[in-house]
Motif scaffolding. Structure first.
Motif, PDB file in Angstrom:
ATOM      1  N   LEU A  11       0.829  -1.202   0.000  1.00 45.64           N
ATOM      2  CA  LEU A  11       0.000   0.000   0.000  1.00 45.64           C
ATOM      3  C   LEU A  11       0.865   1.254   0.000  1.00 45.64           C
ATOM      4  O   LEU A  11       0.606   2.210  -0.734  1.00 45.64           O
ATOM      5  N   LEU A  12       1.917   1.281   0.813  1.00 47.65           N
ATOM      6  CA  LEU A  12       2.795   2.448   0.881  1.00 47.65           C
ATOM      7  C   LEU A  12       3.475   2.697  -0.458  1.00 47.65           C
ATOM      8  O   LEU A  12       3.590   3.838  -0.909  1.00 47.65           O
ATOM      9  N   ALA A  13       3.907   1.608  -1.128  1.00 47.57           N
ATOM     10  CA  ALA A  13       4.541   1.757  -2.442  1.00 47.57           C
ATOM     11  C   ALA A  13       3.559   2.335  -3.451  1.00 47.57           C
ATOM     12  O   ALA A  13       3.916   3.228  -4.245  1.00 47.57           O
ATOM     13  N   LEU A  14       2.325   1.866  -3.420  1.00 50.14           N
ATOM     14  CA  LEU A  14       1.321   2.378  -4.354  1.00 50.14           C
ATOM     15  C   LEU A  14       1.002   3.845  -4.081  1.00 50.14           C
ATOM     16  O   LEU A  14       0.841   4.647  -5.016  1.00 50.14           O
ATOM     17  N   LEU A  15       0.916   4.219  -2.803  1.00 49.29           N
ATOM     18  CA  LEU A  15       0.647   5.612  -2.461  1.00 49.29           C
ATOM     19  C   LEU A  15       1.786   6.521  -2.889  1.00 49.29           C
ATOM     20  O   LEU A  15       1.562   7.647  -3.360  1.00 49.29           O
ATOM     21  N   ASN A  16       3.017   6.051  -2.742  1.00 52.44           N
ATOM     22  CA  ASN A  16       4.171   6.835  -3.195  1.00 52.44           C
ATOM     23  C   ASN A  16       4.120   7.054  -4.700  1.00 52.44           C
ATOM     24  O   ASN A  16       4.395   8.151  -5.201  1.00 52.44           O
ATOM     25  N   GLU A  17       3.779   5.997  -5.441  1.00 49.53           N
ATOM     26  CA  GLU A  17       3.686   6.124  -6.899  1.00 49.53           C
ATOM     27  C   GLU A  17       2.574   7.098  -7.280  1.00 49.53           C
ATOM     28  O   GLU A  17       2.720   7.877  -8.228  1.00 49.53           O
ATOM     29  N   LEU A  18       1.451   7.029  -6.553  1.00 50.14           N
ATOM     30  CA  LEU A  18       0.352   7.944  -6.839  1.00 50.14           C
ATOM     31  C   LEU A  18       0.764   9.380  -6.562  1.00 50.14           C
ATOM     32  O   LEU A  18       0.485  10.289  -7.362  1.00 50.14           O
ATOM     33  N   ARG A  19       1.457   9.620  -5.445  1.00 50.70           N
ATOM     34  CA  ARG A  19       1.889  10.967  -5.098  1.00 50.70           C
ATOM     35  C   ARG A  19       2.890  11.509  -6.109  1.00 50.70           C
ATOM     36  O   ARG A  19       2.852  12.682  -6.476  1.00 50.70           O
ATOM     37  N   GLU A  20       3.757  10.624  -6.603  1.00 49.67           N
ATOM     38  CA  GLU A  20       4.787  11.048  -7.555  1.00 49.67           C
ATOM     39  C   GLU A  20       4.294  11.025  -8.994  1.00 49.67           C
ATOM     40  O   GLU A  20       5.048  11.326  -9.915  1.00 49.67           O
ATOM     41  N   GLN A  21       3.016  10.620  -9.195  1.00 52.92           N
ATOM     42  CA  GLN A  21       2.386  10.584 -10.509  1.00 52.92           C
ATOM     43  C   GLN A  21       3.129   9.646 -11.469  1.00 52.92           C
ATOM     44  O   GLN A  21       3.212   9.885 -12.676  1.00 52.92           O
ATOM     45  N   THR A  22       3.620   8.536 -10.926  1.00 55.16           N
ATOM     46  CA  THR A  22       4.295   7.536 -11.757  1.00 55.16           C
ATOM     47  C   THR A  22       3.512   6.225 -11.785  1.00 55.16           C
ATOM     48  O   THR A  22       3.992   5.234 -12.331  1.00 55.16           O
ATOM     49  N   ILE A  23       2.327   6.218 -11.204  1.00 52.65           N
ATOM     50  CA  ILE A  23       1.561   4.983 -11.099  1.00 52.65           C
ATOM     51  C   ILE A  23       0.952   4.608 -12.447  1.00 52.65           C
ATOM     52  O   ILE A  23       0.447   5.455 -13.183  1.00 52.65           O
ATOM     53  N   SER A  24       1.016   3.321 -12.791  1.00 54.95           N
ATOM     54  CA  SER A  24       0.457   2.830 -14.045  1.00 54.95           C
ATOM     55  C   SER A  24      -1.035   2.561 -13.868  1.00 54.95           C
ATOM     56  O   SER A  24      -1.518   2.435 -12.736  1.00 54.95           O
ATOM     57  N   PRO A  25      -1.799   2.442 -14.964  1.00 56.32           N
ATOM     58  CA  PRO A  25      -3.227   2.135 -14.842  1.00 56.32           C
ATOM     59  C   PRO A  25      -3.496   0.833 -14.087  1.00 56.32           C
ATOM     60  O   PRO A  25      -4.438   0.746 -13.304  1.00 56.32           O
ATOM     61  N   GLN A  26      -2.652  -0.176 -14.338  1.00 59.16           N
ATOM     62  CA  GLN A  26      -2.835  -1.445 -13.644  1.00 59.16           C
ATOM     63  C   GLN A  26      -2.599  -1.296 -12.141  1.00 59.16           C
ATOM     64  O   GLN A  26      -3.356  -1.828 -11.319  1.00 59.16           O
ATOM     65  N   ARG A  27      -1.545  -0.556 -11.792  1.00 60.76           N
ATOM     66  CA  ARG A  27      -1.241  -0.339 -10.378  1.00 60.76           C
ATOM     67  C   ARG A  27      -2.313   0.540  -9.731  1.00 60.76           C
ATOM     68  O   ARG A  27      -2.644   0.361  -8.554  1.00 60.76           O
ATOM     69  N   PHE A  28      -2.875   1.475 -10.477  1.00 57.07           N
ATOM     70  CA  PHE A  28      -3.929   2.318  -9.940  1.00 57.07           C
ATOM     71  C   PHE A  28      -5.179   1.486  -9.616  1.00 57.07           C
ATOM     72  O   PHE A  28      -5.824   1.668  -8.585  1.00 57.07           O
ATOM     73  N   LYS A  29      -5.513   0.527 -10.511  1.00 53.40           N
ATOM     74  CA  LYS A  29      -6.653  -0.354 -10.248  1.00 53.40           C
ATOM     75  C   LYS A  29      -6.401  -1.203  -9.006  1.00 53.40           C
ATOM     76  O   LYS A  29      -7.313  -1.484  -8.223  1.00 53.40           O
ATOM     77  N   ARG A  30      -5.130  -1.631  -8.834  1.00 55.05           N
ATOM     78  CA  ARG A  30      -4.790  -2.406  -7.654  1.00 55.05           C
ATOM     79  C   ARG A  30      -4.990  -1.565  -6.389  1.00 55.05           C
ATOM     80  O   ARG A  30      -5.529  -2.048  -5.384  1.00 55.05           O
TER      81      ARG A  30
END
Length: 577
Positions: A11-30
């Motif tokens: 969860l922390l890794a996904l939130l970091n990616e979201l904050r840094e705007q590097t999250i992929s569509p697949q990771r965003f769905k996760r």
């Protein structure tokens, strides 16, 4: 690493990616899936971006000095969270003992600098400030990861009522007066109804089968039926479903959700903001007003208006009386005769035998008694005081356990058929086919048209005070019914020998109907025959009235006196819903 730690790390890794705007569509769905299915993940999400917001909004420098903690703009809730975390970390951190260094007491001369130390540059002040906030952020999540399984299980509601609640073997069993907390395992209710009240005054009733989780200011409903009445203090109360959410705006509403993600919203009062769908590309937002209903189809992503049904949801229950109220405005006495509570829990073709006051589940044939056996108490029902065989030929008839007497009953021969029955359904093993009785061509004894079938001669008395106790906050106002003898006696198809009654005066069965309040007759006692104009009765109920008595009797043969009290209802008004 245990499973919980792995989930937190992901969860922390996904939130970091979201904050840094590097999250992929697949990771965003996760990330969406985790936040929807795990209330604790939603709490972490909120607190994460509260703390991240500090890095974006605070001033990096103030009057040429480094930023102080007091300079960081944050709301009271965020400050409380940080102080709580820091305090907990300080209390639980291991104590480290350092060896004391052996100092040389020889005087040491310190060379003074030739130049005054220069002030740190703006760049380094900015750098230090960012590092400081990053350190707080890191500390926040280190402490959060170590403590949130228990620290964030916060009690926010109390279970106040339950009726026939059966919890799944994989769920915690909740008892009356139990406190319900956030970030706990889902509650799985296989059947029955429970009511819990939030500390903010929000009432929630869940009807099984259902699965739900408690949140700080709402509920996650995986599947099932939910009704909520929101107080002024609880405005903003939110119900989350798999692919929709509903935000209260000071209202009363019901929700149905299924495992596929489809849902329905029915608004009984006020307004609800409905969010249907997850992805921004197909998300729909709808303001739903009082008396409106909408359904979201998760397979097609369609959101459409549907018929409003305010009575589809349990709106009040009472543990002691087993009251289950769905918004009806009247109590069905036929349902009570069927062993129910007046709101649809009774059984059709179930009733009370007038000779002993016991419930029976099948039709009883002809009965004839040599003498009046007296008033029979019904011990199996709180709402039925008793039953009796009316016969005025032997003097006044006792019609209540209190000893109320009725002086004007006709002289009967003490014959009767069947029982005091819920459902106008008649049959006889000799020559009558099982069928629904009718008045003016309308079928009775069904859910839409309930009726008490009392083949003469029989009587039943209801205890109004016990009925009042079962519906706290409701005030009895009136009694209404329609009396008549079934016109199906003229229907050839209900007779196995194809010999219905002829339509002449000699063949018409007559019945005398009596409706009494505390022994006082409130209707006319003119004989009623099959096919006569229906006898409709409405009588105002006062707070002092104790007993309501219904009698079907005949002066002569009781053959074919298929007597009905159609739609026998106690109407009420709501004083404190």
């Amino acid at each position: 690493m245990d499973t919980r730690s792995e989930q937190f790390s992901e969860l922390l890794a996904l939130l970091n990616e979201l904050r840094e705007q590097t999250i992929s569509p697949q990771r965003f769905k996760r990330l969406e899936k985790i936040i929807i299915n795990d209330p604790s993940a939603r709490d972490i999400y909120i607190d994460y971006f509260k703390v991240c917001g500090l890095m974006h909004s605070f001033q990096l420098a103030k009057h040429g000095s480094l930023v102080q903690a007091s300079d960081i703009p944050m709301d009271i809730e965020t400050k409380d969270v940080l102080l709580q975390l820091l305090s907990c970390n300080e209390d639980t951190a291991p104590v480290e003992v350092l060896d004391e260094p052996q100092l040389d007491i020889t005087t040491i001369e310190v060379e003074k600098p030739k130049h005054s130390p220069s002030k740190p540059s703006k760049f380094f002040r900015t750098y230090n400030a960012i590092v400081s906030v990053a350190a707080v952020l890191l500390l926040f999540f280190i402490v959060y990861a170590n403590m949130f399984p228990t620290q964030y299980c916060k009690p926010v509601a109390t279970l106040t009522e339950q009726v026939e609640a059966k919890w799944n073997k994989d769920s915690e069993t909740i008892y009356q007066h139990s406190r319900l907390a956030t970030n706990t395992a889902p509650y799985i209710l296989d059947s029955g109804i429970v009511k819990f009240v939030y500390d903010t005054g929000v009432d929630v009733l869940v009807e099984g089968p259902a699965e739900f989780q408690i949140e700080r200011e709402g509920v996650f409903l995986k599947y099932g039926k939910l009704y909520s009445k929101v107080s002024a203090k609880g405005q903003g109360f939110t119900v989350y479903c798999a692919k929709s959410k509903f935000i209260d705006l000071g209202t009363e509403f019901g929700i149905v959700a299924d495992l596929s993600g489809s849902s329905q919203l029915h608004v009984l009062d006020g307004k609800v903001q409905m969010y249907a769908g997850l992805a921004d590309s197909n998300k729909e937002i709808k303001m739903v007003n009082k008396g409106q209903a909408f359904a979201f189809n998760s397979n097609t992503s369609d959101l459409e208006s549907i018929d409003f049904d305010g009575n589809a949801f349990v709106q009040q229950i009472d543990t002691n009386s087993k009251l289950i109220w769905r918004g009806q405005k009247s109590i069905d006495l036929a349902d009570i005769v069927g062993g129910g509570n007046g709101f649809g829990t009774g059984r059709i073709e179930y009733g009370v035998l007038a000779t002993n006051g016991k419930f029976v589940d099948k039709y009883h044939d002809f009965h004839s008694i040599d003498k009046n056996i007296g008033y029979q108490k019904v011990a199996q029902s709180k709402f039925i005081d008793g039953v009796f065989i009316p016969d005025g030929g032997n003097g006044p008839v006792t019609i209540s356990s209190k000893g109320d007497l009725f002086n004007n009953c006709v002289d009967t021969n003490n014959d009767f058929w069947g029982c005091v029955q819920n459902g106008a359904i008649h049959s006889h093993k000799g020559n009558i086919v099982k069928h629904s009785l009718t008045l003016d061509g309308v079928n009775y004894g069904i859910a839409q048209n309930p009726a008490i079938f009392m083949h003469a001669n029989q009587g039943v008395t209801f205890d109004l005070n016990e009925i009042r106790k079962s519906i706290p906050g409701f005030k009895l106002k009136s009694f209404t019914t329609t009396c008549g003898v079934s016109d199906s006696v003229f229907d050839q198809s209900v007779f196995e020998n194809n010999t219905p009654l002829k339509r002449n005066a000699a063949d018409l069965p007559e019945c005398v109907f009596y409706i009494l309040i505390d022994g006082k007759q409130v209707n006319s006692d003119l004989p009623v025959s099959s096919g006569d104009k229906l006898n409709k009765v409405e009588y105002e109920i006062t707070d002092s009235d104790e007993f309501l008595t219904l009698i079907a009797s005949v002066n002569g043969s009781s053959a074919f006196t298929w007597s009905l009290f159609a739609r026998p209802e106690l109407n009420f008004e709501i004083e404190n819903k």
